[in-house]
Design an enzyme around this catalytic site. Structure first.
Site, PDB file in Angstrom:
ATOM      1  N   PRO A   7       0.805  -1.237   0.000  1.00  0.00           N
ATOM      2  CA  PRO A   7       0.000   0.000   0.000  1.00  0.00           C
ATOM      3  C   PRO A   7       0.831   1.275   0.000  1.00  0.00           C
ATOM      4  O   PRO A   7       0.407   2.316  -0.452  1.00  0.00           O
ATOM      5  CB  PRO A   7      -0.807  -0.105   1.298  1.00  0.00           C
ATOM      6  N   ASP A  42      -4.926   6.328 -27.914  1.00  0.00           N
ATOM      7  CA  ASP A  42      -4.128   6.107 -26.712  1.00  0.00           C
ATOM      8  C   ASP A  42      -3.209   7.276 -26.423  1.00  0.00           C
ATOM      9  O   ASP A  42      -2.624   7.345 -25.369  1.00  0.00           O
ATOM     10  CB  ASP A  42      -3.311   4.815 -26.843  1.00  0.00           C
ATOM     11  N   ARG A  91      -1.509  -4.814 -21.935  1.00  0.00           N
ATOM     12  CA  ARG A  91      -2.314  -4.265 -23.028  1.00  0.00           C
ATOM     13  C   ARG A  91      -1.488  -3.297 -23.886  1.00  0.00           C
ATOM     14  O   ARG A  91      -1.866  -2.999 -25.015  1.00  0.00           O
ATOM     15  CB  ARG A  91      -3.570  -3.556 -22.544  1.00  0.00           C
ATOM     16  N   GLU A 116       1.283  -8.344   7.112  1.00  0.00           N
ATOM     17  CA  GLU A 116       1.697  -6.972   7.436  1.00  0.00           C
ATOM     18  C   GLU A 116       2.733  -6.475   6.438  1.00  0.00           C
ATOM     19  O   GLU A 116       3.193  -5.345   6.519  1.00  0.00           O
ATOM     20  CB  GLU A 116       2.282  -6.926   8.863  1.00  0.00           C
TER      21      GLU A 116
HETATM   22  C1  LIG Z   1      -0.611  -4.058   5.604  1.00  0.00           C
HETATM   23  O1  LIG Z   1      -1.341  -4.557   4.538  1.00  0.00           O
HETATM   24  C2  LIG Z   1      -0.643  -4.955   3.448  1.00  0.00           C
HETATM   25  C3  LIG Z   1       0.713  -5.206   3.499  1.00  0.00           C
HETATM   26  C4  LIG Z   1       1.353  -5.644   2.339  1.00  0.00           C
HETATM   27  C5  LIG Z   1       0.640  -5.822   1.152  1.00  0.00           C
HETATM   28  C6  LIG Z   1      -0.728  -5.574   1.144  1.00  0.00           C
HETATM   29  C7  LIG Z   1      -1.502  -5.742  -0.112  1.00  0.00           C
HETATM   30  O2  LIG Z   1      -1.300  -4.654  -0.991  1.00  0.00           O
HETATM   31  C8  LIG Z   1      -2.180  -3.608  -0.860  1.00  0.00           C
HETATM   32  O3  LIG Z   1      -2.989  -3.565   0.023  1.00  0.00           O
HETATM   33  C9  LIG Z   1      -2.089  -2.537  -1.869  1.00  0.00           C
HETATM   34  C10 LIG Z   1      -1.181  -2.472  -2.876  1.00  0.00           C
HETATM   35  N1  LIG Z   1      -1.427  -1.333  -3.561  1.00  0.00           N
HETATM   36  N2  LIG Z   1      -2.450  -0.695  -2.986  1.00  0.00           N
HETATM   37  C11 LIG Z   1      -2.868  -1.417  -1.935  1.00  0.00           C
HETATM   38  C12 LIG Z   1      -1.366  -5.149   2.277  1.00  0.00           C
END
Ligand SMILES: COc1cccc(COC(=O)c2cn[nH]c2)c1
Length: 238
Positions: A88, A167, A152, A115
């Site tokens: 994230p 595009d 794509r 995590e």
């Molecule tokens: C702590 O939560 C985690 C930890 C590590 C990976 C993920 C999954 O990836 C996402 O949530 C994500 C990826 N791009 N936007 C969102 C979640």
């Protein structure tokens, strides 16, 4: 292009790699996508891929060893892949990054989960990528979003019809113009006359104006960004 995906939930990719444009691109051999279960690179009886975090705290962390073993195994031969990690808090994925990644001969996508991954895994990673400011249960969907946007763009994947779509707009991150198809009037809502005119120059400039206007209204920062990069022609700026 070849893409190797490292994940603890390989089954999530089954439909994605079989259906639609992506499925055809793979079955036609235009692109090669291999999904690897990180668990297959464990050596213990219970095939453990995660462990509790040092320093305490909630949840689990993806262990480094299985991921490193997978990386070593998959990079023994062939070109070194450009490695992405989906988390994230990575760099925000956008069309510009999709275009850049589509030019790489080989990608590897490590799907974060729990995590996150042990920090030492990041020594393998070229780009930590986020698809948005929200937290999902795993990085597999982000991996599919990234692969969809990248594949794509590979020449020949979209086939000649769709790839002719303007595009030059979406590649610059501009929002799309309104689309219409038959009937010309539906429940009192008419298709704009210009689109029925057959006047291609007028249609093109109408679409460009619609796209720029919508982008200016909804995402002015995209216009500013393109201005700064000199990616807007002077008539587009009028
Ligand atoms: C702590 O939560 C985690 C930890 C590590 C990976 C993920 C999954 O990836 C996402 O949530 C994500 C990826 N791009 N936007 C969102 C979640």
């Amino acid at each position: 292009m070849r893409i190797d995906v490292l994940t603890v939930l390989p089954g999530l990719f089954d439909c994605f790699l079989k259906e639609g444009v992506i499925g055809k691109a793979i079955s036609s051999g235009k692109v090669e996508v291999k999904v690897h279960n990180i668990r297959d690179f464990t050596t213990d009886k219970h095939r453990v891929v995660d462990d509790v975090p040092y320093g305490g705290g909630p949840g689990m962390v993806l262990k480094p060893e299985p991921i490193f073993r997978a990386y070593d195994e998959l990079t023994k031969e062939g070109e070194k892949p450009y490695v992405l990690l989906t988390e994230p808090w990575g760099e925000k994925f956008n069309q510009e990054m999709a275009v850049e990644l589509s030019k790489k001969p080989r990608l590897m996508i490590i799907c974060g989960r729990y995590e996150g991954v042990d920090e030492r895994v990041k020594s393998l990673v070229d780009r930590e990528v986020s698809i948005g400011d929200y937290v999902l249960t795993g990085g597999e969907l982000p991996a599919m979003v990234i692969m969809d946007a990248v594949l794509r763009l590979i020449p020949g994947v979209l086939g000649n019809l769709e790839s002719l779509r303007a595009d030059s707009f979406s590649d610059r991150g501009l929002l799309g113009y309104p689309n219409y198809t038959r009937p010309a009037e539906f429940r009192g809502m008419k298709v704009p006359e210009v689109l029925l005119s057959g006047h291609h120059k007028k249609i093109e400039s109408w679409r460009k104006e619609q796209s720029l206007r919508k982008t200016l209204e909804r995402r002015p920062e995209i216009i500013e960004n393109l201005k700064r990069k000199g990616l807007l022609t002077k008539e587009e700026l009028e």
